[in-house]
Structures are given as C-alpha cells and as structure tokens.
Design a protein around this motif. Structure first.
Motif, short mmCIF file in Angstrom:
data_model
loop_
_atom_site.label_atom_id
_atom_site.label_comp_id
_atom_site.label_asym_id
_atom_site.label_seq_id
_atom_site.Cartn_x
_atom_site.Cartn_y
_atom_site.Cartn_z
N ILE A 18 -1.28 11.11 1.94
CA ILE A 18 -2.00 10.03 1.26
C ILE A 18 -3.13 9.86 1.76
O ILE A 18 -4.27 9.63 0.76
CB ILE A 18 -1.08 8.85 1.77
N ALA A 19 -3.68 10.14 2.95
CA ALA A 19 -4.96 10.19 3.20
C ALA A 19 -5.96 11.18 2.56
O ALA A 19 -7.10 10.99 1.97
CB ALA A 19 -5.54 10.27 4.54
N ARG A 20 -5.16 12.45 2.41
CA ARG A 20 -6.00 13.53 1.60
C ARG A 20 -6.24 13.17 0.04
O ARG A 20 -7.05 13.32 -0.58
CB ARG A 20 -5.00 14.82 1.61
N LEU A 21 -4.97 12.60 -0.26
CA LEU A 21 -5.09 12.12 -1.94
C LEU A 21 -6.23 10.90 -2.17
O LEU A 21 -6.55 11.02 -2.90
CB LEU A 21 -3.75 11.80 -2.27
N LEU A 22 -6.07 9.96 -1.13
CA LEU A 22 -7.18 8.69 -1.23
C LEU A 22 -8.48 9.69 -1.09
O LEU A 22 -9.47 8.98 -1.59
CB LEU A 22 -6.82 7.83 -0.28
N ARG A 95 -4.19 -10.21 5.26
CA ARG A 95 -5.59 -9.84 5.85
C ARG A 95 -6.11 -8.41 5.77
O ARG A 95 -7.03 -8.06 6.55
CB ARG A 95 -5.77 -10.30 7.13
N GLY A 96 -5.32 -7.75 4.93
CA GLY A 96 -6.01 -6.14 4.73
C GLY A 96 -6.80 -6.48 3.42
O GLY A 96 -7.04 -7.40 2.87
N ARG A 154 0.42 2.10 5.26
CA ARG A 154 -0.34 1.92 6.38
C ARG A 154 -1.69 2.65 6.35
O ARG A 154 -2.69 2.05 6.84
CB ARG A 154 0.56 2.41 7.62
N VAL A 155 -1.82 4.02 5.69
CA VAL A 155 -3.18 4.47 5.51
C VAL A 155 -3.93 3.70 4.86
O VAL A 155 -5.29 3.40 4.89
CB VAL A 155 -2.78 5.87 4.97
N ALA A 156 -3.37 3.14 3.56
CA ALA A 156 -4.11 2.28 2.64
C ALA A 156 -4.65 0.99 3.40
O ALA A 156 -5.84 0.71 3.23
CB ALA A 156 -3.48 1.91 1.60
N TYR A 157 -3.89 0.19 4.19
CA TYR A 157 -4.31 -0.76 5.01
C TYR A 157 -5.21 -0.52 6.21
O TYR A 157 -6.39 -1.23 6.34
CB TYR A 157 -3.11 -1.26 5.63
N ARG A 158 -5.15 0.89 6.84
CA ARG A 158 -6.07 1.13 7.81
C ARG A 158 -7.69 1.40 7.18
O ARG A 158 -8.62 1.20 7.75
CB ARG A 158 -5.57 2.17 8.44
N GLN A 159 -7.42 2.12 6.03
CA GLN A 159 -8.63 2.52 5.28
C GLN A 159 -9.57 1.08 5.01
O GLN A 159 -10.56 1.31 4.57
CB GLN A 159 -8.41 3.30 4.12
N SER A 160 -8.91 0.23 4.84
CA SER A 160 -9.46 -0.98 4.14
C SER A 160 -10.16 -2.05 5.18
O SER A 160 -10.99 -2.73 5.05
CB SER A 160 -8.31 -1.95 3.66
N LYS A 161 -9.83 -1.59 6.73
CA LYS A 161 -10.43 -2.23 7.69
C LYS A 161 -12.00 -1.44 8.17
O LYS A 161 -12.30 -0.36 7.75
CB LYS A 161 -9.86 -2.14 8.81
#
Length: 161
Positions: A18-22, A95-96, A154-161
């Motif tokens: 997912i991180a690679r696709l994002l 809060r993401g 989780r990856v989407a939430y982490r990348q938003s911070k």
C-alpha cells in the motif's frame, strides 16, 4: 510492478505494498480499475455456486448469472465507494488526516488482493456445497481481507500525520 506481483507481495507485507502504491501518486483511474477487476473476480467466483443452485433447484442459470453480474458490476462498486466514504469519515473523527484516495485505495486493494482466496471459496461452494468447509474458507478469506484492509488503513493514517 505488475498488479499480479503486487498481489503476491501483499501476502508477505500488505503495508509495504500500500505504501508503494500510495507513493506512485494519486491515480483515481487505477483505483477504479482495482475495484472493477475485484468485482469481476467476485462475480466469476460466484458462478460455480450459481451453477450448483441452478442444477439443484431447476432454475434458469442465465437469470442467476445476470442478476449476479448486475449486482457485482453495477451495484457493489457504488456500495463500496460508500463504505470507503464512511471509513474516511471515521478516520477523520479519530483525528487522522488521510486522503479520500488513500482510504479508497486501502479498501479496493484489499478486495483485489484477497480475491484469489475468494475464488477458492467459490469453487468450494460449487463443488462441496454448504458446510463447515465453505465456512472455513470464508473465514480465511475474511481474515485475509481484514488484514489487508486494516494494514492499508494504518498506512493511510500514518502518512496523514
């Protein structure tokens, strides 16, 4: 990397995929293709079960296939976009600050990447029929789908911070 290679890689580390696709940038057309291919595979997975039901009940197979095709290729994508929207709102409440694209990608990729197991579920439904075997394969699919989806969120939430 080809989608088939990414699907195989998802079974090792879905978060990295997912991180690679994002990391490839926002591509809503790719998201739509992932969703439509997943829905098409879901339709194909239903055909053995529908053929079994048609044979046992004596109903018209074409009618069952047509209804299933309509449901999976026209209705399900709309409902899945709605589910992705609800997920986006829930992540905002937590809060993401994920993008709508990232939450849709997490869901659509989880559906596509878990679809090989769903094909096995369809074969089990068609050849074995209802029973514990079908429930076990369904549970395995649900666990894999949940693992992929939660990892993607989780990856989407982490990348938003």
């Amino acid at each position: 990397m080809a989608a088939t290679h990414e699907i195989v890689a998802s079974y090792r580390n879905p978060a990295a995929v997912i991180a690679r696709l994002l990391g490839q940038g926002t591509r809503e057309d790719r998201n739509l293709i992932y969703l439509m291919v997943a829905c098409l595979i879901f339709f194909v997975a239903q055909t053995p079960r529908l053929a079994r039901e048609s044979f046992i009940d004596g109903t018209e197979l074409n009618m069952l296939l047509g209804a299933s095709l309509m449901a999976w290729l026209f209705v399900a994508p709309l409902m899945l976009y709605g589910l992705a929207g609800v997920t986006f709102v829930i992540l905002k409440i937590l809060r993401g600050n994920p993008t709508g694209y990232a939450t849709r990608l997490a869901l659509f990729w989880a559906l596509l990447a878990s679809s090989p197991v769903l094909l096995l579920h369809g074969l089990t439904a068609g050849f074995v029929g209802p029973g514990i075997e079908l429930q076990i394969v369904g549970l395995i699919w649900f666990c894999i789908f949940s693992w992929f989806w939660i990892s993607g969120l989780r990856v989407a939430y982490r990348q938003s911070k």
